[in-house]
Design an enzyme around this catalytic site. Structure first.
Site, PDB file in Angstrom:
ATOM      1  N   GLU A   1     -20.917 -42.563  39.815  1.00  0.00           N
ATOM      2  CA  GLU A   1     -21.243 -41.221  40.328  1.00  0.00           C
ATOM      3  C   GLU A   1     -19.964 -40.711  40.953  1.00  0.00           C
ATOM      4  OE1 GLU A   1     -21.560 -38.436  42.791  1.00  0.00           O
ATOM      5  OE2 GLU A   1     -22.846 -39.750  44.006  1.00  0.00           O
TER       6      GLU A   1
ATOM      7  N   CYS B   1     -20.502 -34.930  47.564  1.00  0.00           N
ATOM      8  CA  CYS B   1     -20.268 -34.651  46.152  1.00  0.00           C
ATOM      9  C   CYS B   1     -21.162 -33.537  45.632  1.00  0.00           C
ATOM     10  CB  CYS B   1     -20.465 -35.919  45.330  1.00  0.00           C
ATOM     11  SG  CYS B   1     -22.077 -36.702  45.565  1.00  0.00           S
TER      12      CYS B   1
END
Length: 490
Positions: free
Chosen positions: A257, A291
């Site tokens: 990720e 993020c």
């Protein structure tokens, strides 16, 4: 060694059920980003320490009782681990507030409870899993088993250290694997507790190990180690590429990720009473160090001025200050190095002729916070969606607002990036909501909301935002090997 104390903490490596010093006695300092005070001295692992941790994890996997326990026994221990996390939530949240610089109230009210739920969810979810059967006429019966892979390296980021570590550790352990955790060197304090929490929950020694140090040494040693079978990593795209290369020789399974540059698209029919406060949260939560941050806000031109004025006012009202203060909404960024990176974009924005709407400087703070790595919530308007502040992941409290005229233009801008982790759509038009959600190339699209997570749902990114998916059965697929067994019936 890892109990709450006044002054500078000493944090050891956690290997095979005990805290130990690094082989050569080396340590590194961890600073409070709000004050630059040294808050901990952390044992810095050598390659030999990493080898010891990996071999302890391998022995626990091959010879220990963990993977041979019934699923019910294993998951009961994980649920106890979740209970202990909640019992210690104030301690864990205080550590994250101290070494990350995030507001304590956010950590204690949201992140630590979510961390406990990560563990509990995968314990519950694992108990509900079964296999498939594929009969072949009356001659053969195929059935499947899902078995643990082995030793997992869990490499976790500095922005939400404890919660994101449990997001990996939950499915890893529920599936019967063992783990070597490497937290980010800037924020290791809360993650260092996971070893003793696991032991208190009755999880056998060697199943959970924690090693600290720089990625170039500890991370590289983990990703090349022959006893490590799989790597789950959350962090930058550049580091993800390096991990893929270093793990290639031993054919490790990888799940990444990585970075993001989400488009937060606000159409003219959006409910601004909802869109603005949520967009503020998406832009500035954790000082923009997330993020999933909605750092590119695309606003339809017919409502642009109204949105801009209201968003500016809301940004200026955010209380920036001491992370330990319950009134604080935004703390510092994590380190001096990161502060320099984030603030370099102030000059870049100026060179690109972006219009500064608010922020762009250090806030006025009490004297004891003067050395902290603070930046005001900063808002720019930039018509050129190709500008660097619209394309690059800044990972700080800087947001760019971009006007658009048509739905087609909004889609072009939203998809014109190397990233594809997530996006947000604000509209009251149901057909448009579906059209845009289908057309934006990103792993998660939120419509009239943000940061809502069902742990059963897939999570991951398109393009350079990652590889693979986590959540629900997607996580368990990564942490298991599917085996087919074919039985001759005649």
């Amino acid at each position: 060694m890892n109990k709450i104390q006044t002054g500078v903490r000493e944090v050891g490596l956690y290997i095979n059920g005990e805290y130990v010093q690094a082989r050569n006695g080396a340590t590194f300092d961890v600073k409070n980003p709000a004050t630059q005070e040294i808050i901990a001295k952390v044992s810095e692992a050598t390659e030999e320490d990493v080898d010891k941790a990996c071999r302890a994890a391998r022995d626990a996997f091959e010879k220990g009782p963990w993977r041979s326990m019934t699923v019910a026994e294993r998951c009961a221990k994980l649920r106890r681990m979740a209970e202990i996390i909640l019992e210690r939530k104030e301690e864990i949240a205080r550590l994250d507030a101290t070494d990350v610089g995030k507001p304590y109230h956010s950590a204690v009210q949201h992140e630590v409870p979510r961390a406990a739920n990560n563990i509990k969810f995968f314990a519950d979810f694992m108990e509900q899993q079964g296999g498939e059967t594929f009969p072949m006429e009356d001659a053969y019966l195929n059935y499947t088993r899902y078995e643990p892979v082995g030793v997992a390296a869990l490499i976790t980021p500095w922005n939400v250290p404890f919660m994101l570590t449990t997001w990996k550790l939950g499915p890893c352990l529920a599936a019967g694997n063992t783990a070597v955790i490497k937290p980010a060197e800037m924020t290791p304090l809360s993650v260092s507790l996971l070893g003793e929490i696991a032991k208190e929950a009755g999880i056998p020694d060697g199943v959970v190990n924690v090693v600290h140090g720089l990625g170039g040494v500890v991370g590289n040693a983990l990703t090349t180690h022959p006893e490590v079978d799989l790597v789950s990593f959350t962090g930058s795209t550049a580091t993800g590429k390096r991990i893929m290369k270093s793990g290639a020789d031993t054919l490790k399974k990888v799940s990444f990720e990585l970075g993001g540059k989400a488009a937060n698209i606000v159409f003219e029919d959006a409910n601004l009473d909802k869109a603005i406060p949520v967009s503020i949260q998406a832009a500035f939560m954790n000082s923009g160090q997330i993020c999933l941050a909605g750092s590119r806000i695309l606003v339809q031109r017919s409502i642009f001025e109204e949105f801009l004025e209201r968003f500016k006012q809301a940004a200026m009202e955010l209380k920036v200050g001491d992370p330990q203060d319950v009134e604080t909404k935004m703390g510092p960024v994590v380190s001096e190095e990161h502060y320099k990176k984030v603030t370099s974009y102030l000059e870049i924005a100026k060179e690109e002729n972006a219009t500064l709407i608010c922020g762009g400087k250090r806030p006025d703070l009490p004297e004891y916070l003067q050395e902290g790595y603070y930046l005001e919530p900063t808002v720019y308007v930039q018509e050129n969606s190709k500008a660097r502040i619209c394309q690059e992941e800044i990972f700080g409290p800087i947001v760019t607002i971009i006007p658009f005229d048509t739905e087609e233009e909004a889609l072009r801008i939203a998809n014109d990036t190397d990233y594809g982790l997530n996006g947000v759509v604000w509209t009251e038009n149901l057909q448009r909501a579906h059209r845009i959600s289908h057309a934006v190339r990103a792993g998660t699209i939120w419509v009239n909301c943000w940061f809502v997570r069902d742990l059963r749902a897939p999570f991951g990114g398109f393009k350079k935002s990652g590889m693979g998916r986590e959540g629900g059965h997607h996580s368990l697929e990564f942490f298991t090997e599917a085996k087919n067994i074919c039985i001759a019936l005649k």
